[in-house]
Each structure stands twice: as structure tokens, then as C-alpha cells.
Design a protein around this motif. Structure first.
Motif, PDB file in Angstrom:
ATOM      1  N   THR A  48       0.803  -1.223   0.000  1.00  0.00           N
ATOM      2  CA  THR A  48       0.000   0.000   0.000  1.00  0.00           C
ATOM      3  C   THR A  48       0.838   1.275   0.000  1.00  0.00           C
ATOM      4  O   THR A  48       0.653   2.127  -0.864  1.00  0.00           O
ATOM      5  CB  THR A  48      -0.951   0.014   1.213  1.00  0.00           C
ATOM      6  N   VAL A  49       1.729   1.414   0.961  1.00  0.00           N
ATOM      7  CA  VAL A  49       2.501   2.657   1.069  1.00  0.00           C
ATOM      8  C   VAL A  49       3.957   2.505   0.623  1.00  0.00           C
ATOM      9  O   VAL A  49       4.705   3.475   0.598  1.00  0.00           O
ATOM     10  CB  VAL A  49       2.450   3.238   2.504  1.00  0.00           C
ATOM     11  N   GLY A  50       4.389   1.290   0.316  1.00  0.00           N
ATOM     12  CA  GLY A  50       5.732   1.076  -0.213  1.00  0.00           C
ATOM     13  C   GLY A  50       6.818   0.913   0.830  1.00  0.00           C
ATOM     14  O   GLY A  50       7.993   0.803   0.472  1.00  0.00           O
ATOM     15  N   SER A  51       6.449   0.912   2.107  1.00  0.00           N
ATOM     16  CA  SER A  51       7.468   0.711   3.134  1.00  0.00           C
ATOM     17  C   SER A  51       6.834   0.173   4.402  1.00  0.00           C
ATOM     18  O   SER A  51       5.700   0.500   4.728  1.00  0.00           O
ATOM     19  CB  SER A  51       8.216   2.012   3.434  1.00  0.00           C
ATOM     20  N   THR A  52       7.597  -0.642   5.109  1.00  0.00           N
ATOM     21  CA  THR A  52       7.182  -1.167   6.405  1.00  0.00           C
ATOM     22  C   THR A  52       7.477  -0.095   7.460  1.00  0.00           C
ATOM     23  O   THR A  52       8.150   0.895   7.163  1.00  0.00           O
ATOM     24  CB  THR A  52       7.967  -2.447   6.736  1.00  0.00           C
ATOM     25  N   PRO A  53       7.009  -0.274   8.698  1.00  0.00           N
ATOM     26  CA  PRO A  53       7.362   0.710   9.734  1.00  0.00           C
ATOM     27  C   PRO A  53       8.882   0.893   9.903  1.00  0.00           C
ATOM     28  O   PRO A  53       9.366   2.019  10.047  1.00  0.00           O
ATOM     29  CB  PRO A  53       6.728   0.129  11.004  1.00  0.00           C
ATOM     30  N   GLY A  54       9.632  -0.202   9.863  1.00  0.00           N
ATOM     31  CA  GLY A  54      11.087  -0.097   9.969  1.00  0.00           C
ATOM     32  C   GLY A  54      11.695   0.662   8.800  1.00  0.00           C
ATOM     33  O   GLY A  54      12.598   1.486   8.973  1.00  0.00           O
ATOM     34  N   LYS A  55      11.220   0.392   7.607  1.00  0.00           N
ATOM     35  CA  LYS A  55      11.715   1.112   6.427  1.00  0.00           C
ATOM     36  C   LYS A  55      11.366   2.593   6.529  1.00  0.00           C
ATOM     37  O   LYS A  55      12.148   3.457   6.139  1.00  0.00           O
ATOM     38  CB  LYS A  55      11.139   0.511   5.154  1.00  0.00           C
ATOM     39  N   ARG A  56      10.185   2.898   7.051  1.00  0.00           N
ATOM     40  CA  ARG A  56       9.769   4.294   7.210  1.00  0.00           C
ATOM     41  C   ARG A  56      10.703   5.016   8.180  1.00  0.00           C
ATOM     42  O   ARG A  56      11.113   6.143   7.935  1.00  0.00           O
ATOM     43  CB  ARG A  56       8.321   4.327   7.692  1.00  0.00           C
ATOM     44  N   ILE A  57      11.040   4.355   9.302  1.00  0.00           N
ATOM     45  CA  ILE A  57      11.944   4.948  10.289  1.00  0.00           C
ATOM     46  C   ILE A  57      13.316   5.223   9.677  1.00  0.00           C
ATOM     47  O   ILE A  57      13.916   6.263   9.922  1.00  0.00           O
ATOM     48  CB  ILE A  57      12.073   4.029  11.529  1.00  0.00           C
ATOM     49  N   PHE A  58      13.805   4.283   8.854  1.00  0.00           N
ATOM     50  CA  PHE A  58      15.125   4.428   8.243  1.00  0.00           C
ATOM     51  C   PHE A  58      15.072   5.134   6.891  1.00  0.00           C
ATOM     52  O   PHE A  58      16.059   5.158   6.158  1.00  0.00           O
ATOM     53  CB  PHE A  58      15.793   3.054   8.106  1.00  0.00           C
ATOM     54  N   ARG A  59      13.900   5.700   6.549  1.00  0.00           N
ATOM     55  CA  ARG A  59      13.690   6.467   5.321  1.00  0.00           C
ATOM     56  C   ARG A  59      14.042   5.667   4.074  1.00  0.00           C
ATOM     57  O   ARG A  59      14.841   6.077   3.238  1.00  0.00           O
ATOM     58  CB  ARG A  59      14.467   7.778   5.398  1.00  0.00           C
ATOM     59  N   LEU A  60      13.388   4.501   3.969  1.00  0.00           N
ATOM     60  CA  LEU A  60      13.550   3.633   2.810  1.00  0.00           C
ATOM     61  C   LEU A  60      12.173   3.334   2.225  1.00  0.00           C
ATOM     62  O   LEU A  60      11.164   3.462   2.903  1.00  0.00           O
ATOM     63  CB  LEU A  60      14.214   2.313   3.210  1.00  0.00           C
ATOM     64  N   ARG A  61      12.145   2.918   0.965  1.00  0.00           N
ATOM     65  CA  ARG A  61      10.904   2.464   0.345  1.00  0.00           C
ATOM     66  C   ARG A  61      11.216   1.428  -0.716  1.00  0.00           C
ATOM     67  O   ARG A  61      12.339   1.351  -1.214  1.00  0.00           O
ATOM     68  CB  ARG A  61      10.096   3.619  -0.220  1.00  0.00           C
ATOM     69  N   VAL A  62      10.218   0.646  -1.062  1.00  0.00           N
ATOM     70  CA  VAL A  62      10.353  -0.397  -2.069  1.00  0.00           C
ATOM     71  C   VAL A  62       9.563   0.030  -3.294  1.00  0.00           C
ATOM     72  O   VAL A  62       8.383   0.371  -3.194  1.00  0.00           O
ATOM     73  CB  VAL A  62       9.839  -1.755  -1.550  1.00  0.00           C
ATOM     74  N   LEU A  63      10.235   0.021  -4.438  1.00  0.00           N
ATOM     75  CA  LEU A  63       9.615   0.400  -5.706  1.00  0.00           C
ATOM     76  C   LEU A  63       9.865  -0.686  -6.739  1.00  0.00           C
ATOM     77  O   LEU A  63      10.765  -1.511  -6.581  1.00  0.00           O
ATOM     78  CB  LEU A  63      10.221   1.707  -6.231  1.00  0.00           C
ATOM     79  N   GLY A  64       9.113  -0.636  -7.815  1.00  0.00           N
ATOM     80  CA  GLY A  64       9.414  -1.476  -8.957  1.00  0.00           C
ATOM     81  C   GLY A  64      10.643  -0.935  -9.660  1.00  0.00           C
ATOM     82  O   GLY A  64      11.041   0.218  -9.449  1.00  0.00           O
ATOM     83  N   GLU A  65      11.257  -1.744 -10.486  1.00  0.00           N
ATOM     84  CA  GLU A  65      12.461  -1.301 -11.213  1.00  0.00           C
ATOM     85  C   GLU A  65      12.182  -0.071 -12.075  1.00  0.00           C
ATOM     86  O   GLU A  65      13.082   0.716 -12.339  1.00  0.00           O
ATOM     87  CB  GLU A  65      12.971  -2.427 -12.104  1.00  0.00           C
ATOM     88  N   ASN A  66      10.931   0.106 -12.496  1.00  0.00           N
ATOM     89  CA  ASN A  66      10.576   1.251 -13.329  1.00  0.00           C
ATOM     90  C   ASN A  66      10.187   2.475 -12.503  1.00  0.00           C
ATOM     91  O   ASN A  66       9.766   3.481 -13.057  1.00  0.00           O
ATOM     92  CB  ASN A  66       9.452   0.870 -14.287  1.00  0.00           C
ATOM     93  N   GLY A  67      10.289   2.401 -11.171  1.00  0.00           N
ATOM     94  CA  GLY A  67      10.018   3.536 -10.304  1.00  0.00           C
ATOM     95  C   GLY A  67       8.582   3.640  -9.826  1.00  0.00           C
ATOM     96  O   GLY A  67       8.240   4.579  -9.125  1.00  0.00           O
ATOM     97  N   THR A  68       7.744   2.690 -10.185  1.00  0.00           N
ATOM     98  CA  THR A  68       6.346   2.715  -9.762  1.00  0.00           C
ATOM     99  C   THR A  68       6.138   1.799  -8.564  1.00  0.00           C
ATOM    100  O   THR A  68       7.008   1.006  -8.214  1.00  0.00           O
ATOM    101  CB  THR A  68       5.411   2.265 -10.900  1.00  0.00           C
ATOM    102  N   ARG A  69       4.953   1.896  -7.961  1.00  0.00           N
ATOM    103  CA  ARG A  69       4.614   1.016  -6.842  1.00  0.00           C
ATOM    104  C   ARG A  69       4.480  -0.416  -7.340  1.00  0.00           C
ATOM    105  O   ARG A  69       4.044  -0.650  -8.458  1.00  0.00           O
ATOM    106  CB  ARG A  69       3.298   1.488  -6.221  1.00  0.00           C
ATOM    107  N   LEU A  70       4.856  -1.366  -6.485  1.00  0.00           N
ATOM    108  CA  LEU A  70       4.749  -2.779  -6.845  1.00  0.00           C
ATOM    109  C   LEU A  70       3.289  -3.204  -6.877  1.00  0.00           C
ATOM    110  O   LEU A  70       2.511  -2.811  -6.009  1.00  0.00           O
ATOM    111  CB  LEU A  70       5.472  -3.659  -5.825  1.00  0.00           C
ATOM    112  N   GLY A  71       2.931  -4.034  -7.838  1.00  0.00           N
ATOM    113  CA  GLY A  71       1.603  -4.612  -7.884  1.00  0.00           C
ATOM    114  C   GLY A  71       1.470  -5.709  -6.838  1.00  0.00           C
ATOM    115  O   GLY A  71       2.454  -6.190  -6.272  1.00  0.00           O
ATOM    116  N   PHE A  72       0.227  -6.135  -6.585  1.00  0.00           N
ATOM    117  CA  PHE A  72      -0.048  -7.105  -5.527  1.00  0.00           C
ATOM    118  C   PHE A  72       0.717  -8.414  -5.730  1.00  0.00           C
ATOM    119  O   PHE A  72       1.313  -8.938  -4.795  1.00  0.00           O
ATOM    120  CB  PHE A  72      -1.549  -7.380  -5.430  1.00  0.00           C
ATOM    121  N   ALA A  73       0.734  -8.947  -6.951  1.00  0.00           N
ATOM    122  CA  ALA A  73       1.413 -10.230  -7.206  1.00  0.00           C
ATOM    123  C   ALA A  73       2.910 -10.122  -6.923  1.00  0.00           C
ATOM    124  O   ALA A  73       3.507 -11.040  -6.345  1.00  0.00           O
ATOM    125  CB  ALA A  73       1.177 -10.682  -8.645  1.00  0.00           C
TER     126      ALA A  73
END
Length: 155
Positions: free
Chosen positions: A93-118
Motif C-alpha cells: 500500500t505505502v511502499g514501506s514497512t514501519p522499519g523502512k519508514r523509520i530508516f527512510r527507505l521504500r520499495v519500488l518497482g524497477e521502473n520507479g512505480t509502486r509494486l503490484g499485488f502479485a
């Protein structure tokens, strides 16, 4: 070639030896079109590990307090299950877990978009198996990220 030089290249690993021979690898994330540093660059190992520890501790506290009732084996099993659900819900949903949010990280697709559910499901399953997360490429991406076509970046 001096024996000390050969020993040094062996101890330093194949990347160091290749660089000594003139092979140019560039910085981490260059092949993905990411900046060398700052926001959007590949997340460093220390931050990624710190985020994982925070997430794991949060999941352990939830497991111990709500589900395990003092049973150590149950705490471990519930922690893994809660970690899986946490990863699915937050990265999906938001691209990061609470730990990632604290450490200012996020997970994106290789193309820079949000990951799809699958892709989030695939990444989360592989991350819970642990072994894929321990196999990295030269961009410091774990196999779980590579197979789900994801990248963990600084935000």
C-alpha cells in the motif's frame, strides 16, 4: 605478479580483481538508472538491516503479546506469519514497512512505480524464506528483489 598482490586479489574477491584488471562496474544502481546517492539511490545495507530488525522486533512483540501466550516456539512461528502480513499490507500500500519508514527507505518497482499485488506477494514469500534475501547482485539487490523486479531505495 608478486605473491602478495595475488593473495590480496584473492582475499578481496572477484570484483576487486576485475576492477584491478580495468573492468568498470560503476556505482550501485547505475544499471537501473538510479542516482549514485541521495533520495532514490540504492538503500545501503546498514539501513536495510536496521529496518529489518525494527520490523522483526515489532512482529515479535505483537506475536508475544497477542498470540503466543509465553510459548517460545509459538512466538517464532507467529512472528514469521505477522512479518509476512506486515510486509504484504505495508509494502503493497505505502511502499514501506514501519522499519523502512523509520530508516527512510521504500520499495519500488524497477521502473520507479509502486509494486503490484502479485509482485508484493512474491517478494514477501521469498523474504520470509530468508535464503533469497542473502543472495545479492552487484547492485546490492537480494534475489527476492530481483525476482519480483523491485528495488529498495532511500526516500
Amino acid at each position: 605478479m608478486d605473491n602478495r598482490q595475488a593473495m590480496g586479489s584473492w582475499l578481496s574477491g572477484p570484483r576487486s580483481a576485475a576492477e584491478d584488471m580495468g573492468v568498470e562496474f560503476g556505482y550501485r544502481g547505475k544499471r537501473l538508472g538510479l542516482p549514485e546517492d541521495g533520495p532514490g539511490s540504492i538503500a545501503p545495507f546498514g539501513r536495510r538491516f536496521g529496518a529489518l530488525v525494527v520490523d522483526w522486533v515489532v512482529c515479535m512483540v505483537i506475536a508475544y503479546g497477542l498470540f503466543a501466550h509465553g510459548d517460545r516456539q509459538a512466538v517464532g512461528n507467529w512472528t514469521l506469519g505477522i512479518f509476512f502480513v506486515l510486509s504484504l499490507l505495508t509494502v503493497g500500500t505505502v511502499g514501506s514497512t514501519p522499519g523502512k519508514r523509520i530508516f527512510r527507505l521504500r520499495v519500488l518497482g524497477e521502473n520507479g512505480t509502486r509494486l503490484g499485488f502479485a509482485r508484493v506477494v512474491l517478494r514477501s514469500v521469498l523474504l520470509c524464506l530468508a535464503v533469497p534475501a542473502l543472495i545479492w547482485d552487484r547492485d546490492s539487490r537480494g534475489l527476492h528483489d530481483k525476482l519480483s523486479r523491485a528495488v529498495e531505495v532511500r526516500s
